[in-house]
Design an enzyme around this catalytic site. Sequence first.
Site, PDB file in Angstrom:
ATOM      1  CG  LEU A  33      78.283  11.601  72.933  1.00  0.00           C
ATOM      2  CD1 LEU A  33      77.492  11.937  74.191  1.00  0.00           C
ATOM      3  CD2 LEU A  33      77.336  11.398  71.751  1.00  0.00           C
ATOM      4  CG  HIS A  37      77.154  13.604  68.957  1.00  0.00           C
ATOM      5  ND1 HIS A  37      78.464  13.226  68.814  1.00  0.00           N
ATOM      6  CD2 HIS A  37      76.431  12.783  68.155  1.00  0.00           C
ATOM      7  CE1 HIS A  37      78.537  12.207  67.973  1.00  0.00           C
ATOM      8  NE2 HIS A  37      77.322  11.916  67.551  1.00  0.00           N
ATOM      9  CD  GLN A  61      74.025   2.896  61.782  1.00  0.00           C
ATOM     10  OE1 GLN A  61      73.087   2.862  62.565  1.00  0.00           O
ATOM     11  NE2 GLN A  61      74.567   4.045  61.415  1.00  0.00           N
ATOM     12  CG  ASP A 153      75.356  11.567  59.174  1.00  0.00           C
ATOM     13  OD1 ASP A 153      76.201  10.956  58.514  1.00  0.00           O
ATOM     14  OD2 ASP A 153      75.531  11.895  60.354  1.00  0.00           O
TER      15      ASP A 153
END
Length: 284
Positions: A33, A37, A61, A153
């Site tokens: 983190l 985050h 993933q 993202d």
Amino acid sequence: MQIIRTKKELSAQVEACKSHGKTIGLVPTMGALHAGHLSLIRRSVSENNVCVVSIFVNPTQFNNKDDFKLYPRTLERDAALLESERVDFIFAPTADEMYTKEEMEESFVFDFGGLDKVMEGKMRPGHFNGVVQVVSRLFYLVRPDRAYFGEKDFQQLAIIRYMVGRSSLKGSFGSLQIVGCPIVREESGLAMSSRNERLSSEERQTAVNISKTLFASKEWAKSMSVREVEQKVTDTINGVEGLKVEYYEIVDGDSLQRTESFENAVGCVTVYCGEVRLIDNIRY
Ligand code: PAF
């Protein structure tokens, strides 16, 4: 704060909270983190009665075994950090808890309406299937009111919104709201990422040129066409020793298809800094 290891315990705890009328915020993470985050977590804590943070380096993933192996795992440090952020539950399952053997090997393909056919989807086949596999599982287990994702993202966020939009037609996730949160940058401009931990201090200096170029491109956009800006960003970053652009695409912020106009446009870049693959984006 409680660290939960099993799906059963997670569901039991959130059901107990819900039976007392509490709202639930979920922040899915893969750990390691950082301040990016924390911005999601603080927002979740401020907007919900209960905050669940999942920490799970999701094997399905990763299409590159080394990337999976080298992904930083820092649960103890993460837990200490979350303790001081008024997080209620950390969900940190093992892969065996999360998936059966069959599910791990399943090669199902979700339909993302073409959003997964470009950029990260093109470069990392199967990546978004794995992301949606784990995220939808977390949604089913936690049934949150809100779930928080970073805009770094960008494509992932678009795909999750699409998946939830489709699923909400069937009522699968109730009134779940997906909350996108702005990119958090280091003082140098480098977008915060768990992968930054893998950069040497020299590479960190080099990587600053990614955001520096993206910021400069907003000026270039005032007098150049979309394609010219794409080319200039690519050439400028490739001109820095130690950086190699995998793609830079200026796309429509909704369809993620390449666009000819700067209206609602987002420039998405992936760059190798040495061995480390970094992503960033900018809105025009
Ligand atoms: O963005 C990430 O860290 C991951 O893709 C996510 C959403 C936690 C799913 O594993």
